[in-house]
Enzyme design. Structure first.
Site, mmCIF file in Angstrom:
data_model
loop_
_atom_site.group_PDB
_atom_site.id
_atom_site.type_symbol
_atom_site.label_atom_id
_atom_site.label_comp_id
_atom_site.label_asym_id
_atom_site.label_seq_id
_atom_site.Cartn_x
_atom_site.Cartn_y
_atom_site.Cartn_z
ATOM 1 N N GLY A 13 95.646 111.570 -33.786
ATOM 2 C CA GLY A 13 95.630 112.888 -34.410
ATOM 3 C C GLY A 13 94.403 113.068 -35.284
ATOM 4 O O GLY A 13 94.422 113.820 -36.257
ATOM 5 N N ASP A 60 96.947 110.473 -25.450
ATOM 6 C CA ASP A 60 98.218 111.166 -25.658
ATOM 7 C C ASP A 60 99.253 110.118 -26.018
ATOM 8 O O ASP A 60 99.645 109.302 -25.174
ATOM 9 C CB ASP A 60 98.618 111.910 -24.381
ATOM 10 N N VAL A 61 99.730 110.118 -27.263
ATOM 11 C CA VAL A 61 100.649 109.071 -27.704
ATOM 12 C C VAL A 61 102.011 109.166 -27.030
ATOM 13 O O VAL A 61 102.818 108.236 -27.141
ATOM 14 C CB VAL A 61 100.826 109.065 -29.236
ATOM 15 N N SER A 139 106.782 112.386 -43.611
ATOM 16 C CA SER A 139 106.955 113.728 -44.161
ATOM 17 C C SER A 139 108.086 113.722 -45.173
ATOM 18 O O SER A 139 109.003 112.890 -45.103
ATOM 19 C CB SER A 139 107.292 114.718 -43.038
ATOM 20 N N TYR A 152 112.460 117.408 -36.007
ATOM 21 C CA TYR A 152 111.366 116.901 -36.830
ATOM 22 C C TYR A 152 111.894 115.980 -37.930
ATOM 23 O O TYR A 152 111.347 114.891 -38.164
ATOM 24 C CB TYR A 152 110.602 118.080 -37.429
ATOM 25 N N ALA A 155 113.051 112.661 -36.420
ATOM 26 C CA ALA A 155 111.916 111.841 -36.004
ATOM 27 C C ALA A 155 111.242 111.174 -37.198
ATOM 28 O O ALA A 155 110.894 109.982 -37.157
ATOM 29 C CB ALA A 155 110.909 112.686 -35.232
ATOM 30 N N LYS A 156 111.061 111.920 -38.284
ATOM 31 C CA LYS A 156 110.396 111.352 -39.453
ATOM 32 C C LYS A 156 111.294 110.352 -40.185
ATOM 33 O O LYS A 156 110.801 109.356 -40.734
ATOM 34 C CB LYS A 156 109.941 112.471 -40.385
#
Length: 263
Positions: A13, A60-61, A139, A152, A155-156
């Protein structure tokens, strides 16, 4: 300061936002940098702006093959890897009731599995180099619920535990693993939130230091964790959020209901 002289860093990123700010900070402090992302034109422009200490690799991860090829190319070009910043990420809107499963899995595949995927290769190269330091970008959403940002947040939260587990696994090889958890920072990913005045006000009223963050705020924290100044620090998830972690997550339904008006 020249804390990163002789060190090479890989930044996923790295073409925009927080990743680019981290790459810039490391280059300014004497390190060499390979930035990675999906868009070659963006990476070309960013690497040129960073100067002679930087190059780029398309990666692309969310793809095993892409990650394996990118890290093999990194090793071919630079031999050793000492530092890594995993900043690639994506997002979506949706609650448990209305968020498509396909969107849930897409976000996890980049923000969680993608970090595992790339960190595994980074750690192998660092082990060969005698050690290193990895910083994952998490995050405030990893510890505080954000309504209708379920994928989101999950995932974080998973990334936070992955960071701790990786630190435990890799410590014997002198590889430190930490994470930084930003609050709201103007980036391409957060542009929709930052453009909404009511949303910004909602974030600010939950921060003791009532201002938006900057990408440099996050880069400063990442640089500390990467550096030898944090040589006895591993397994930490460090908030960089204006104190938002002391209060509650934001309620953003005023903005998100536009995506699912009948929900």
């Amino acid at each position: 300061m020249a804390r990163f002289t002789g060190k090479h860093v890989f930044v996923t990123g790295g073409g925009t936002g927080i990743g680019l700010a981290c790459a810039r900070r490391i280059a300014e402090e004497g390190g060499s940098v390979t930035i990675a992302g999906r868009r070659e034109s963006v990476l070309q422009e960013a690497a040129a702006a960073l100067g002679s200490a930087a190059d780029y690799i398309v990666c692309d991860v969310a793809s095993d093959a892409s990650v394996e090829a990118a890290l093999a190319e990194l090793q071919r070009r630079h031999g050793r890897l000492h530092l890594a910043v995993n900043a690639a990420g994506t997002g979506t809107v949706g609650s448990v009731l209305n968020g498509p499963v396909s969107e849930f899995t897409r976000v996890l595949d980049t923000n969680l599995t993608g970090v595992y995927r790339v960190m595994q290769h980074e750690a192998r190269l660092m082990r060969e180099s005698g050690g290193g330091s990895i910083v994952n970008i998490s995050s405030i959403a990893g510890t505080h619920t954000h309504r209708w940002m379920t994928a989101y947040c999950v995932a974080k939260a998973g990334l936070n535990m992955l960071t701790r587990c990786a630190a435990d696994d890799l410590g014997e090889f002198r590889i430190r693993v930490n994470a930084v958890a930003p609050g709201l920072v103007p980036t391409d990913l957060a542009a929709g939130l930052v453009a909404n005045e009511e949303t910004v006000a909602e974030y600010l009223r939950r921060m003791p230091l009532a201002r938006l963050g900057t990408t440099d705020d996050i880069a400063n924290t990442v640089a500390f964790l990467l550096s030898d100044d944090a040589d006895w620090v591993t397994g930490m998830v460090l908030p960089a959020d204006g104190g938002h972690h002391l209060r509650q997550g934001p309620d953003l339904l005023h903005q998100f209901r536009a995506y699912f008006p009948s929900a």
